[in-house]
Design a protein around this motif. Structure first.
Motif, mmCIF file in Angstrom:
data_model
loop_
_atom_site.group_PDB
_atom_site.id
_atom_site.type_symbol
_atom_site.label_atom_id
_atom_site.label_comp_id
_atom_site.label_asym_id
_atom_site.label_seq_id
_atom_site.Cartn_x
_atom_site.Cartn_y
_atom_site.Cartn_z
ATOM 1 N N LYS A 117 1.805 6.442 -7.128
ATOM 2 C CA LYS A 117 0.809 7.730 -7.168
ATOM 3 C C LYS A 117 1.195 9.145 -7.267
ATOM 4 N N GLU A 118 1.829 9.345 -6.008
ATOM 5 C CA GLU A 118 2.565 10.644 -5.833
ATOM 6 C C GLU A 118 3.525 10.889 -6.932
ATOM 7 N N LEU A 124 3.779 9.810 -10.134
ATOM 8 C CA LEU A 124 2.948 9.829 -11.239
ATOM 9 C C LEU A 124 2.256 11.176 -11.217
ATOM 10 N N HIS A 125 1.755 11.773 -10.405
ATOM 11 C CA HIS A 125 1.135 13.028 -10.290
ATOM 12 C C HIS A 125 2.199 14.046 -10.285
ATOM 13 N N LEU A 162 2.294 1.806 -3.438
ATOM 14 C CA LEU A 162 1.359 2.227 -4.382
ATOM 15 C C LEU A 162 1.048 3.577 -4.270
ATOM 16 N N ALA A 163 1.050 4.349 -2.978
ATOM 17 C CA ALA A 163 0.939 5.494 -2.645
ATOM 18 C C ALA A 163 1.996 6.356 -3.188
ATOM 19 N N GLU A 164 3.193 5.832 -3.029
ATOM 20 C CA GLU A 164 4.340 6.558 -3.460
ATOM 21 C C GLU A 164 4.255 6.638 -4.957
ATOM 22 N N LYS A 179 0.800 -1.138 -0.312
ATOM 23 C CA LYS A 179 -0.091 -0.058 0.038
ATOM 24 C C LYS A 179 0.819 1.208 -0.067
#
Length: 91
Positions: free
Chosen positions: A46-47, A49-50, A42-44, A39
């Motif tokens: 996502k960040e 990619l943002h 995945l959060a890293e 998890k």
């Protein structure tokens, strides 16, 4: 002697059961740890990619501004050759 062997065998079975229980607990703990790690990754991602998308937009905008200023200068030169110019309002 048979009673002693039986008692030793019972102790052995109890130790095996205890070891098996501990092993199952460790496996459950590892699974929870891996899930938390997944998890977090995945959060890293996502960040990342943002921010990568944000940076890509900034680069594209800068390239577009450069292209537009180059085209503006090119049109201005072409108009100057024809003896014309852009209307520029002075304040």
């Amino acid at each position: 002697m048979t009673i002693a062997k039986v008692a030793d065998f019972v102790k052995l079975v109890q130790r095996l059961e205890k070891a098996h229980t501990m092993c199952l607990q460790r496996e459950a703990q590892e699974e929870r740890c891996f899930e938390k790690s997944r998890k977090r990754q995945l959060a890293e991602m996502k960040e990342e990619l943002h921010f990568a998308n944000k940076q890509l937009i900034m680069v594209r905008r800068a390239a577009l501004r450069h292209l537009l200023s180059f085209e503006h200068l090119q049109y201005q030169l072409e108009l100057n050759h024809l003896g014309k110019s852009f209307y520029v309002e002075r304040l």
